[in-house]
Motif scaffolding. Structure first.
Motif, PDB file in Angstrom:
ATOM      1  N   GLN A 153       9.622   1.319   1.802  1.00 46.79           N
ATOM      2  CA  GLN A 153       8.547   2.062   1.149  1.00 46.79           C
ATOM      3  C   GLN A 153       8.134   3.284   1.966  1.00 46.79           C
ATOM      4  O   GLN A 153       7.791   4.325   1.406  1.00 46.79           O
ATOM      5  N   VAL A 154       8.181   3.157   3.286  1.00 50.38           N
ATOM      6  CA  VAL A 154       7.886   4.315   4.139  1.00 50.38           C
ATOM      7  C   VAL A 154       8.953   5.389   3.952  1.00 50.38           C
ATOM      8  O   VAL A 154       8.654   6.587   3.835  1.00 50.38           O
ATOM      9  N   LYS A 155      10.218   4.967   3.906  1.00 51.51           N
ATOM     10  CA  LYS A 155      11.312   5.924   3.725  1.00 51.51           C
ATOM     11  C   LYS A 155      11.245   6.579   2.350  1.00 51.51           C
ATOM     12  O   LYS A 155      11.648   7.735   2.197  1.00 51.51           O
ATOM     13  N   LEU A 156      10.747   5.855   1.360  1.00 51.37           N
ATOM     14  CA  LEU A 156      10.663   6.415   0.013  1.00 51.37           C
ATOM     15  C   LEU A 156       9.712   7.602  -0.031  1.00 51.37           C
ATOM     16  O   LEU A 156       9.986   8.606  -0.695  1.00 51.37           O
ATOM     17  N   PHE A 157       8.601   7.512   0.679  1.00 50.73           N
ATOM     18  CA  PHE A 157       7.673   8.643   0.720  1.00 50.73           C
ATOM     19  C   PHE A 157       8.321   9.831   1.427  1.00 50.73           C
ATOM     20  O   PHE A 157       8.173  10.978   0.998  1.00 50.73           O
ATOM     21  N   CYS A 158       9.050   9.550   2.512  1.00 50.32           N
ATOM     22  CA  CYS A 158       9.738  10.633   3.217  1.00 50.32           C
ATOM     23  C   CYS A 158      10.785  11.281   2.323  1.00 50.32           C
ATOM     24  O   CYS A 158      10.982  12.494   2.357  1.00 50.32           O
ATOM     25  N   LYS A 216      -3.497  17.168  -0.224  1.00 51.85           N
ATOM     26  CA  LYS A 216      -4.171  16.883   1.039  1.00 51.85           C
ATOM     27  C   LYS A 216      -4.677  15.442   1.074  1.00 51.85           C
ATOM     28  O   LYS A 216      -4.573  14.764   2.105  1.00 51.85           O
ATOM     29  N   THR A 217      -5.190  14.959  -0.042  1.00 55.61           N
ATOM     30  CA  THR A 217      -5.679  13.580  -0.106  1.00 55.61           C
ATOM     31  C   THR A 217      -4.538  12.585   0.040  1.00 55.61           C
ATOM     32  O   THR A 217      -4.650  11.582   0.760  1.00 55.61           O
ATOM     33  N   ILE A 218      -3.421  12.859  -0.637  1.00 57.05           N
ATOM     34  CA  ILE A 218      -2.268  11.960  -0.553  1.00 57.05           C
ATOM     35  C   ILE A 218      -1.730  11.893   0.871  1.00 57.05           C
ATOM     36  O   ILE A 218      -1.438  10.817   1.401  1.00 57.05           O
ATOM     37  N   LEU A 219      -1.616  13.047   1.509  1.00 60.10           N
ATOM     38  CA  LEU A 219      -1.117  13.070   2.884  1.00 60.10           C
ATOM     39  C   LEU A 219      -2.093  12.402   3.841  1.00 60.10           C
ATOM     40  O   LEU A 219      -1.682  11.752   4.808  1.00 60.10           O
ATOM     41  N   SER A 220      -3.376  12.542   3.573  1.00 61.45           N
ATOM     42  CA  SER A 220      -4.370  11.883   4.419  1.00 61.45           C
ATOM     43  C   SER A 220      -4.265  10.362   4.307  1.00 61.45           C
ATOM     44  O   SER A 220      -4.316   9.643   5.314  1.00 61.45           O
ATOM     45  N   LEU A 221      -4.101   9.867   3.080  1.00 60.46           N
ATOM     46  CA  LEU A 221      -3.923   8.425   2.886  1.00 60.46           C
ATOM     47  C   LEU A 221      -2.632   7.940   3.542  1.00 60.46           C
ATOM     48  O   LEU A 221      -2.593   6.855   4.142  1.00 60.46           O
ATOM     49  N   HIS A 222      -1.589   8.742   3.436  1.00 57.61           N
ATOM     50  CA  HIS A 222      -0.315   8.368   4.058  1.00 57.61           C
ATOM     51  C   HIS A 222      -0.445   8.317   5.575  1.00 57.61           C
ATOM     52  O   HIS A 222       0.096   7.406   6.227  1.00 57.61           O
ATOM     53  N   ASN A 223      -1.143   9.264   6.143  1.00 57.81           N
ATOM     54  CA  ASN A 223      -1.326   9.264   7.597  1.00 57.81           C
ATOM     55  C   ASN A 223      -2.116   8.040   8.057  1.00 57.81           C
ATOM     56  O   ASN A 223      -1.815   7.452   9.110  1.00 57.81           O
ATOM     57  N   ASP A 224      -3.107   7.646   7.272  1.00 51.96           N
ATOM     58  CA  ASP A 224      -3.882   6.446   7.623  1.00 51.96           C
ATOM     59  C   ASP A 224      -2.993   5.204   7.618  1.00 51.96           C
ATOM     60  O   ASP A 224      -3.096   4.342   8.505  1.00 51.96           O
ATOM     61  N   ARG A 262       0.833  -1.215   0.000  1.00 47.41           N
ATOM     62  CA  ARG A 262       0.000   0.000   0.000  1.00 47.41           C
ATOM     63  C   ARG A 262       0.863   1.258   0.000  1.00 47.41           C
ATOM     64  O   ARG A 262       0.554   2.234  -0.685  1.00 47.41           O
ATOM     65  N   PHE A 263       1.954   1.235   0.754  1.00 47.79           N
ATOM     66  CA  PHE A 263       2.872   2.370   0.710  1.00 47.79           C
ATOM     67  C   PHE A 263       3.483   2.516  -0.684  1.00 47.79           C
ATOM     68  O   PHE A 263       3.670   3.640  -1.176  1.00 47.79           O
ATOM     69  N   ASP A 264       3.795   1.399  -1.314  1.00 47.37           N
ATOM     70  CA  ASP A 264       4.363   1.438  -2.662  1.00 47.37           C
ATOM     71  C   ASP A 264       3.384   2.060  -3.651  1.00 47.37           C
ATOM     72  O   ASP A 264       3.758   2.892  -4.490  1.00 47.37           O
ATOM     73  N   ARG A 265       2.114   1.664  -3.566  1.00 48.08           N
ATOM     74  CA  ARG A 265       1.104   2.234  -4.465  1.00 48.08           C
ATOM     75  C   ARG A 265       0.914   3.719  -4.203  1.00 48.08           C
ATOM     76  O   ARG A 265       0.764   4.513  -5.140  1.00 48.08           O
ATOM     77  N   LEU A 266       0.929   4.096  -2.935  1.00 45.19           N
ATOM     78  CA  LEU A 266       0.771   5.513  -2.611  1.00 45.19           C
ATOM     79  C   LEU A 266       1.967   6.315  -3.099  1.00 45.19           C
ATOM     80  O   LEU A 266       1.808   7.451  -3.576  1.00 45.19           O
ATOM     81  N   ASN A 267       3.160   5.744  -3.007  1.00 43.39           N
ATOM     82  CA  ASN A 267       4.350   6.436  -3.518  1.00 43.39           C
ATOM     83  C   ASN A 267       4.246   6.656  -5.026  1.00 43.39           C
ATOM     84  O   ASN A 267       4.611   7.724  -5.538  1.00 43.39           O
ATOM     85  N   SER A 268       3.768   5.648  -5.740  1.00 44.88           N
ATOM     86  CA  SER A 268       3.610   5.787  -7.191  1.00 44.88           C
ATOM     87  C   SER A 268       2.597   6.873  -7.533  1.00 44.88           C
ATOM     88  O   SER A 268       2.818   7.693  -8.436  1.00 44.88           O
ATOM     89  N   VAL A 269       1.495   6.891  -6.799  1.00 41.01           N
ATOM     90  CA  VAL A 269       0.475   7.915  -7.037  1.00 41.01           C
ATOM     91  C   VAL A 269       1.014   9.300  -6.703  1.00 41.01           C
ATOM     92  O   VAL A 269       0.767  10.278  -7.428  1.00 41.01           O
ATOM     93  N   ALA A 270       1.775   9.396  -5.615  1.00 38.75           N
ATOM     94  CA  ALA A 270       2.333  10.693  -5.226  1.00 38.75           C
ATOM     95  C   ALA A 270       3.304  11.214  -6.281  1.00 38.75           C
ATOM     96  O   ALA A 270       3.296  12.411  -6.612  1.00 38.75           O
ATOM     97  N   MET A 271       4.136  10.329  -6.832  1.00 44.23           N
ATOM     98  CA  MET A 271       5.082  10.759  -7.859  1.00 44.23           C
ATOM     99  C   MET A 271       4.365  11.180  -9.136  1.00 44.23           C
ATOM    100  O   MET A 271       4.793  12.118  -9.821  1.00 44.23           O
ATOM    101  N   GLN A 272       3.275  10.506  -9.455  1.00 47.88           N
ATOM    102  CA  GLN A 272       2.522  10.859 -10.659  1.00 47.88           C
ATOM    103  C   GLN A 272       1.790  12.186 -10.516  1.00 47.88           C
ATOM    104  O   GLN A 272       1.490  12.837 -11.520  1.00 47.88           O
ATOM    105  N   ASN A 273       1.509  12.574  -9.280  1.00 47.32           N
ATOM    106  CA  ASN A 273       0.722  13.784  -9.054  1.00 47.32           C
ATOM    107  C   ASN A 273       1.538  14.913  -8.439  1.00 47.32           C
ATOM    108  O   ASN A 273       0.973  15.840  -7.855  1.00 47.32           O
ATOM    109  N   LEU A 274       2.866  14.828  -8.551  1.00 44.79           N
ATOM    110  CA  LEU A 274       3.691  15.917  -8.050  1.00 44.79           C
ATOM    111  C   LEU A 274       3.490  17.162  -8.913  1.00 44.79           C
ATOM    112  O   LEU A 274       3.460  17.071 -10.146  1.00 44.79           O
ATOM    113  N   PRO A 275       3.370  18.327  -8.297  1.00 42.34           N
ATOM    114  CA  PRO A 275       3.261  19.558  -9.092  1.00 42.34           C
ATOM    115  C   PRO A 275       4.574  19.872  -9.791  1.00 42.34           C
ATOM    116  O   PRO A 275       5.648  19.572  -9.289  1.00 42.34           O
TER     117      PRO A 275
END
Length: 339
Positions: free
Chosen positions: A323-328, A237-245, A211-224
């Motif tokens: 995967q957690v460190k990758l998001f950080c 805000k949605t990405i950070l909310s999912l990450h916090n969960d 799940r962290f891996d999928r969220l990382n992929s989504v975060a990279m695809q949606n970077l401004p």
């Protein structure tokens, strides 16, 4: 052509509706459950799944908790018989006898602790599982459905490999120690139970890492974009909310299994070092004869089982933490994602 009225049968209609409900409960609408449900039934047989599935939700089950109680009684009975048998066996040295008795007692203590942990903290595990299911549902609504094909392949690979290893241990042990299948299985069952508890932790940890891996992929695809052009589909805000969960679920998992990890490592390391010592002694120190190689082969298969479990623990923990460190790392390299 005359139309004939069909009599309305309330009993038949109720039976059809009931069958649909039962089928719906048994096969929840969860991609993850659909690929791992055989493993869940195996865990339930060994007392480590006192849960019930309904749609996307996991709930604790008092009925399935009976499996845990029954299995605990079985483990206690067979471990007692094995321990009494070991006390009556004449060993070549006191070291061998003391080591074997200690290994049986420690492994029994570990597996009983795991059964107790499973029984008394089943609601905490339910909370972690449902958090992963909620994440999958949120990702599906955002247009990123979870594909569990790799999960199915890995799960079945582990089941097949584990089955082969334990069958090999059983057959070689029967030949090496001239035991019956029942006698050999009495010794093996608590060890199989410990391995099932480890596989359960490995599975939930890998699921969390996925799940962290999928969220990382989504975060990279949606970077401004740094040029000012925004290509984000999902808000920060949605990405950070999912990450916090997911982080809350990870913290709950760490709190639940922190002592278990310590006990598993101590138990596996003790058995690994002991097996390596006796293998070296029988192969190098003692005079080689025909009767030694079945014992050495048996100890080698046991050593393979312990090393395999240690390897799985290492892979699962490393994968999830990486995967957690990758998001950080993403938040450090692209600090504007947090703005």
């Amino acid at each position: 052509m005359e139309l004939q009225t069909v009599p309305f049968n309330v009993t038949t209609l109720f039976a059809k509706v009931k069958r649909k409900r039962v089928k719906k409960r048994r096969y929840p609408n969860s991609p993850l459950y659909k690929v791992i449900w055989p493993m869940i039934y195996i865990m339930r047989m060994f007392g480590f799944a006192p849960y019930n599935f309904s749609q996307y939700r996991l709930t604790s089950s008092n009925v399935n908790l009976l499996f845990t109680v029954i299995v605990a009684i079985v483990y206690s009975c067979v471990s007692y018989e094995v321990f009494i048998k070991f006390l009556n066996v004449k060993r070549e040295t006191l070291t061998i006898g003391g080591t074997e008795n200690t290994k049986v007692i420690i492994n029994y203590s570990v597996v009983m602790y795991e059964l107790g942990l499973t029984a008394f903290t089943r609601r905490s595990f339910v909370k972690i599982w449902n958090a992963l299911q909620d994440f999958d549902e949120n990702m599906r609504r955002l247009g990123y459905p979870c594909k569990e094909m790799r999960t199915a392949i890995v799960a079945w690979f582990l089941v097949i490999m584990t089955t082969i290893i334990w069958i090999a241990i059983n057959r070689i042990g029967m030949y090496a120690f001239l035991e019956t299948w029942t006698s050999n299985m009495k010794y093996m069952i608590p060890y199989i139970g410990t391995s099932i508890a480890i596989y359960k932790f490995v599975a939930i940890t890998i699921f969390l890492g996925q799940r962290f891996d999928r969220l990382n992929s989504v975060a990279m695809q949606n970077l401004p974009s740094t040029s000012g052009y925004t290509r984000s589909i999902i808000s920060k805000k949605t990405i950070l909310s999912l990450h916090n969960d997911l982080m809350v679920a990870a913290e709950d998992l760490e709190s639940l299994y922190s002592l278990s990890l310590l006990f598993w490592l101590c138990n596996l390391c003790l058995h690994t070092v002991s097996n390596v010592y006796f293998i070296i002694e029988w192969m190098i120190v003692k005079k080689w004869d025909v009767q030694s190689w079945p014992l050495v082969l048996c100890m080698c298969t046991w050593l393979l089982a312990f090393l395999f479990q240690l390897l799985l623990l290492h892979i699962a923990c490393h994968f999830a933490s990486s995967q957690v460190k990758l998001f950080c790392r993403c938040t450090v390299e692209y600090p504007f994602i947090l703005r």
